[in-house]
Design a protein around this motif. Structure first.
Motif, PDB file in Angstrom:
ATOM      1  N   ILE A 155       0.838  -1.198   0.000  1.00  0.00           N
ATOM      2  CA  ILE A 155       0.000   0.000   0.000  1.00  0.00           C
ATOM      3  C   ILE A 155       0.875   1.251   0.000  1.00  0.00           C
ATOM      4  N   CYS A 156       0.296   2.347  -0.473  1.00  0.00           N
ATOM      5  CA  CYS A 156       0.942   3.653  -0.411  1.00  0.00           C
ATOM      6  C   CYS A 156      -0.163   4.707  -0.285  1.00  0.00           C
ATOM      7  N   PHE A 157       0.224   5.972  -0.238  1.00  0.00           N
ATOM      8  CA  PHE A 157      -0.757   7.033  -0.061  1.00  0.00           C
ATOM      9  C   PHE A 157      -0.579   8.116  -1.119  1.00  0.00           C
ATOM     10  N   ALA A 158      -1.702   8.661  -1.538  1.00  0.00           N
ATOM     11  CA  ALA A 158      -1.729   9.871  -2.338  1.00  0.00           C
ATOM     12  C   ALA A 158      -2.367  10.927  -1.440  1.00  0.00           C
ATOM     13  N   ARG A 159      -1.520  11.724  -0.787  1.00  0.00           N
ATOM     14  CA  ARG A 159      -1.969  12.615   0.295  1.00  0.00           C
ATOM     15  C   ARG A 159      -2.605  11.762   1.397  1.00  0.00           C
ATOM     16  N   HIS A 160      -3.915  11.906   1.628  1.00  0.00           N
ATOM     17  CA  HIS A 160      -4.536  11.143   2.726  1.00  0.00           C
ATOM     18  C   HIS A 160      -5.318   9.926   2.224  1.00  0.00           C
ATOM     19  N   ILE A 161      -5.256   9.651   0.940  1.00  0.00           N
ATOM     20  CA  ILE A 161      -5.976   8.520   0.345  1.00  0.00           C
ATOM     21  C   ILE A 161      -5.031   7.329   0.220  1.00  0.00           C
ATOM     22  N   ILE A 162      -5.467   6.186   0.701  1.00  0.00           N
ATOM     23  CA  ILE A 162      -4.645   4.981   0.659  1.00  0.00           C
ATOM     24  C   ILE A 162      -4.895   4.229  -0.644  1.00  0.00           C
ATOM     25  N   LYS A 163      -3.821   3.694  -1.234  1.00  0.00           N
ATOM     26  CA  LYS A 163      -3.913   3.031  -2.536  1.00  0.00           C
ATOM     27  C   LYS A 163      -3.081   1.747  -2.521  1.00  0.00           C
ATOM     28  N   PRO A 164      -3.477   0.765  -3.330  1.00  0.00           N
ATOM     29  CA  PRO A 164      -2.616  -0.400  -3.479  1.00  0.00           C
ATOM     30  C   PRO A 164      -1.402  -0.051  -4.330  1.00  0.00           C
ATOM     31  N   ASN A 232       8.605  16.547  14.061  1.00  0.00           N
ATOM     32  CA  ASN A 232       9.188  15.264  14.457  1.00  0.00           C
ATOM     33  C   ASN A 232       8.217  14.421  15.268  1.00  0.00           C
ATOM     34  N   GLU A 233       7.355  15.062  16.044  1.00  0.00           N
ATOM     35  CA  GLU A 233       6.320  14.325  16.774  1.00  0.00           C
ATOM     36  C   GLU A 233       5.359  13.655  15.803  1.00  0.00           C
ATOM     37  N   MET A 234       5.037  14.332  14.722  1.00  0.00           N
ATOM     38  CA  MET A 234       4.082  13.796  13.753  1.00  0.00           C
ATOM     39  C   MET A 234       4.624  12.565  13.026  1.00  0.00           C
ATOM     40  N   ILE A 235       5.958  12.468  12.888  1.00  0.00           N
ATOM     41  CA  ILE A 235       6.530  11.331  12.155  1.00  0.00           C
ATOM     42  C   ILE A 235       7.170  10.312  13.099  1.00  0.00           C
ATOM     43  N   HIS A 241      -1.394   7.508  12.260  1.00  0.00           N
ATOM     44  CA  HIS A 241      -1.350   7.665  10.804  1.00  0.00           C
ATOM     45  C   HIS A 241       0.023   8.110  10.287  1.00  0.00           C
ATOM     46  N   VAL A 242       1.074   7.780  11.015  1.00  0.00           N
ATOM     47  CA  VAL A 242       2.409   8.143  10.538  1.00  0.00           C
ATOM     48  C   VAL A 242       2.755   7.370   9.269  1.00  0.00           C
ATOM     49  N   GLY A 243       2.154   6.186   9.099  1.00  0.00           N
ATOM     50  CA  GLY A 243       2.389   5.430   7.877  1.00  0.00           C
ATOM     51  C   GLY A 243       2.026   6.212   6.636  1.00  0.00           C
ATOM     52  N   MET A 244       0.990   7.034   6.739  1.00  0.00           N
ATOM     53  CA  MET A 244       0.574   7.889   5.621  1.00  0.00           C
ATOM     54  C   MET A 244       1.674   8.908   5.297  1.00  0.00           C
ATOM     55  N   LEU A 245       2.246   9.515   6.324  1.00  0.00           N
ATOM     56  CA  LEU A 245       3.228  10.579   6.105  1.00  0.00           C
ATOM     57  C   LEU A 245       4.536  10.051   5.529  1.00  0.00           C
ATOM     58  N   LEU A 246       4.884   8.829   5.879  1.00  0.00           N
ATOM     59  CA  LEU A 246       6.167   8.273   5.474  1.00  0.00           C
ATOM     60  C   LEU A 246       6.077   7.346   4.265  1.00  0.00           C
ATOM     61  N   ASN A 247       4.873   7.185   3.722  1.00  0.00           N
ATOM     62  CA  ASN A 247       4.704   6.240   2.608  1.00  0.00           C
ATOM     63  C   ASN A 247       3.842   6.859   1.512  1.00  0.00           C
TER      64      ASN A 247
END
Length: 249
Positions: A155-164, A232-235, A241-247
């Motif tokens: 999975i990955c993200f396009a902004r806040h939307i998750i995609k395969p 740094n707290e956010m990541i 939802h840190v996975g969204m920010l880093l992926n």
């Protein structure tokens, strides 16, 4: 969704004589072809088991990555213990021999566990399912297990939307099924939370870039430090939802 690891051996409750006896009871019931199996929730559901899982997952659901403080949330059996469901068809028994297996337990929010995952557990190739021989080595499950799989491969993200993830022009099957099963793009609370975090993340990122350009101005250095600390707290692993920010794709 983030890659997870269990930082300690199985809690003592899962290595106790009671646990051994409970598994013997299950094996006997299956051999006698009993329809309903006797699972001891006091073993796999013990507070020490839940606490250790929550600690390893930074108090976040393994599937949707929401933070669940206090005593909220469930212990999910990744491979369902009593029965498994494929295309709305239930089959018994499930993976009963993994009911007390530390590697099969995951901390999940109640919504992901009870509303969406339930006993769903399809394989890419159903012919590889071998319950009779207690064999899982040839299975390719379609639900991401963050303790086994690396989510960024699926999975990955396009902004806040998750995609395969796309592989050779085709959507990753495990990513697609996981997104659809847990309705990760359809639950309003998840979308709202991810959108707000994404907007905050971009704001901090842009502010830091501006402050770095003008860091010699009075007050800029202090403002830069404050924004960097929040960024740094956010990541951090503890952040929701840190996975969204880093992926991002």
């Amino acid at each position: 969704m983030r890659k997870l690891s269990k930082t300690h051996p199985a809690p003592p409750k899962l290595r106790s004589n009671d646990c051994v006896q409970a598994q013997v009871t299950l094996d006997n019931e299956v051999n006698l072809n009993k329809g309903k199996l006797s699972f001891d929730k006091h073993i796999y559901g013990d507070s020490t088991v839940k606490a250790q899982l929550k600690s390893d997952q930074h108090e976040k659901c393994a599937y949707c990555e929401r933070r669940k403080g206090g005593d909220f949330g469930d212990i999910d059996h990744y491979r369902p213990k009593a029965e498994y469901t494929v295309n709305n068809i239930k089959s018994k028994p499930g993976y009963y021999w993994l009911a007390y297996d530390w590697e099969n337990l995951i901390f999940s929010c109640t919504e992901c566990n009870r509303t969406y995952k339930k006993s769903n557990f399809p394989l890419l190739d159903e012919n590889k399912r071998d319950i009779i021989n207690k064999n899982i080595n040839t299975e390719y499950p379609l639900i991401i297990n963050p303790y086994v799989d690396n989510p960024v491969e699926h999975i990955c993200f396009a902004r806040h939307i998750i995609k395969p993830v796309m592989k050779d022009g085709v959507e990753d099957s495990k990513g697609r099924y996981t997104i659809d099963l847990f309705k990760l793009n359809d639950r309003r609370d998840l979308l709202t939370a991810r959108r707000e975090i994404w907007n905050q993340f971009i704001t901090y990122k842009q502010t830091i870039q501006i402050l770095e350009t003008f860091k010699d101005l009075p007050g800029a250095e202090a403002a830069l430090k404050e924004n960097m600390d929040r960024f740094n707290e956010m990541i951090s692993d503890q952040a929701p939802h840190v996975g969204m920010l880093l992926n991002q794709e």
